[in-house]
Design a protein around this motif. Structure first.
Motif, mmCIF file in Angstrom:
data_model
loop_
_atom_site.group_PDB
_atom_site.id
_atom_site.type_symbol
_atom_site.label_atom_id
_atom_site.label_comp_id
_atom_site.label_asym_id
_atom_site.label_seq_id
_atom_site.Cartn_x
_atom_site.Cartn_y
_atom_site.Cartn_z
ATOM 1 N N ARG A 299 48.799 -29.941 -5.449
ATOM 2 C CA ARG A 299 49.329 -30.290 -6.788
ATOM 3 C C ARG A 299 48.174 -30.464 -7.735
ATOM 4 O O ARG A 299 47.045 -30.758 -7.299
ATOM 5 C CB ARG A 299 50.136 -31.584 -6.672
ATOM 6 N N PRO A 300 48.438 -30.316 -9.025
ATOM 7 C CA PRO A 300 47.345 -30.511 -10.000
ATOM 8 C C PRO A 300 46.655 -31.872 -9.849
ATOM 9 O O PRO A 300 45.440 -31.968 -10.078
ATOM 10 C CB PRO A 300 48.072 -30.400 -11.340
ATOM 11 N N VAL B 1 43.389 -27.387 -8.725
ATOM 12 C CA VAL B 1 44.746 -26.897 -8.540
ATOM 13 C C VAL B 1 45.336 -26.631 -9.918
ATOM 14 O O VAL B 1 45.467 -27.547 -10.734
ATOM 15 C CB VAL B 1 45.611 -27.904 -7.774
ATOM 16 N N SER B 2 45.670 -25.392 -10.155
ATOM 17 C CA SER B 2 46.214 -25.018 -11.463
ATOM 18 C C SER B 2 47.734 -25.126 -11.455
ATOM 19 O O SER B 2 48.393 -24.870 -10.441
ATOM 20 C CB SER B 2 45.791 -23.597 -11.829
ATOM 21 N N SER B 3 48.260 -25.481 -12.609
ATOM 22 C CA SER B 3 49.734 -25.638 -12.717
ATOM 23 C C SER B 3 50.404 -24.350 -13.150
ATOM 24 O O SER B 3 49.744 -23.381 -13.489
ATOM 25 C CB SER B 3 50.051 -26.747 -13.712
ATOM 26 N N THR C 112 43.401 -32.202 -7.868
ATOM 27 C CA THR C 112 42.142 -31.692 -8.410
ATOM 28 C C THR C 112 41.094 -32.790 -8.372
ATOM 29 O O THR C 112 41.287 -33.875 -8.912
ATOM 30 C CB THR C 112 42.341 -31.194 -9.847
ATOM 31 N N GLN D 242 46.569 -22.250 -6.844
ATOM 32 C CA GLN D 242 47.751 -22.563 -7.655
ATOM 33 C C GLN D 242 48.562 -23.695 -7.013
ATOM 34 O O GLN D 242 48.445 -23.954 -5.803
ATOM 35 C CB GLN D 242 48.626 -21.328 -7.803
ATOM 36 N N THR D 243 49.360 -24.333 -7.834
ATOM 37 C CA THR D 243 50.258 -25.371 -7.330
ATOM 38 C C THR D 243 51.096 -24.833 -6.175
ATOM 39 O O THR D 243 51.637 -23.735 -6.250
ATOM 40 C CB THR D 243 51.177 -25.861 -8.456
ATOM 41 N N GLY D 244 51.168 -25.628 -5.110
ATOM 42 C CA GLY D 244 51.901 -25.225 -3.926
ATOM 43 C C GLY D 244 51.069 -24.484 -2.894
ATOM 44 O O GLY D 244 51.535 -24.239 -1.773
ATOM 45 N N ASP E 33 50.587 -27.665 0.115
ATOM 46 C CA ASP E 33 51.415 -28.064 -1.023
ATOM 47 C C ASP E 33 50.575 -28.768 -2.089
ATOM 48 O O ASP E 33 50.901 -29.856 -2.558
ATOM 49 C CB ASP E 33 52.550 -28.974 -0.537
#
Length: 120
Positions: A86-87, A118-120, A90, A13-15, A84
């Motif tokens: 971020r999408p 990376v999913s938002s 990806t 996930q994001t972050g 950290d």
């Protein structure tokens, strides 16, 4: 023959954080530099970071502070710690290495790549 084997990719996930690993296998006399590149969807492969056998590092400016490359000469491994995320991170992440194998001529080898999503 030299092979680079990557591991550690996946969905986060994001972050979140991920750690990629790459091992150089085969007949290896010496490795001068190992590194990570990535290829975003629809884009050309781009530099993430490199590290020399003496520990000198080089990063893509946009990734400094979030990504950290490290290496273990004895194990012939290179790592990429990604924080950290971020999408836009990806991509397929590729390991490469400048390797002397069989003779003291260095050639560039690439791994097959590991997907980071990376999913938002």
């Amino acid at each position: 023959q030299v092979q680079l084997v990557e591991s550690g990719g996946g969905l986060v996930q994001t972050g979140g954080s991920l750690r990629l690993s790459c091992t150089a296998e085969g007949r290896i006399l010496s490795i001068s530099t190992m590194g990570w590149y990535r290829q975003l969807p629809g884009k050309q492969r781009e530099l993430v970071a490199t590290i020399t056998s003496s520990g000198n590092t080089n990063y893509a400016d946009s990734l400094k502070g979030r990504f950290t490359i490290s290496g273990d000469n004895a194990k012939k491994m290179v790592y990429l710690e990604m924080n950290d995320l971020r999408p836009e991170d990806t991509a397929v992440y590729y390991c490469n290495a400048n390797v002397a194998s069989g003779s003291w001529k260095f050639d560039l080898y690439w791994g097959q790549g590991t997907q980071v999503t990376v999913s938002s």
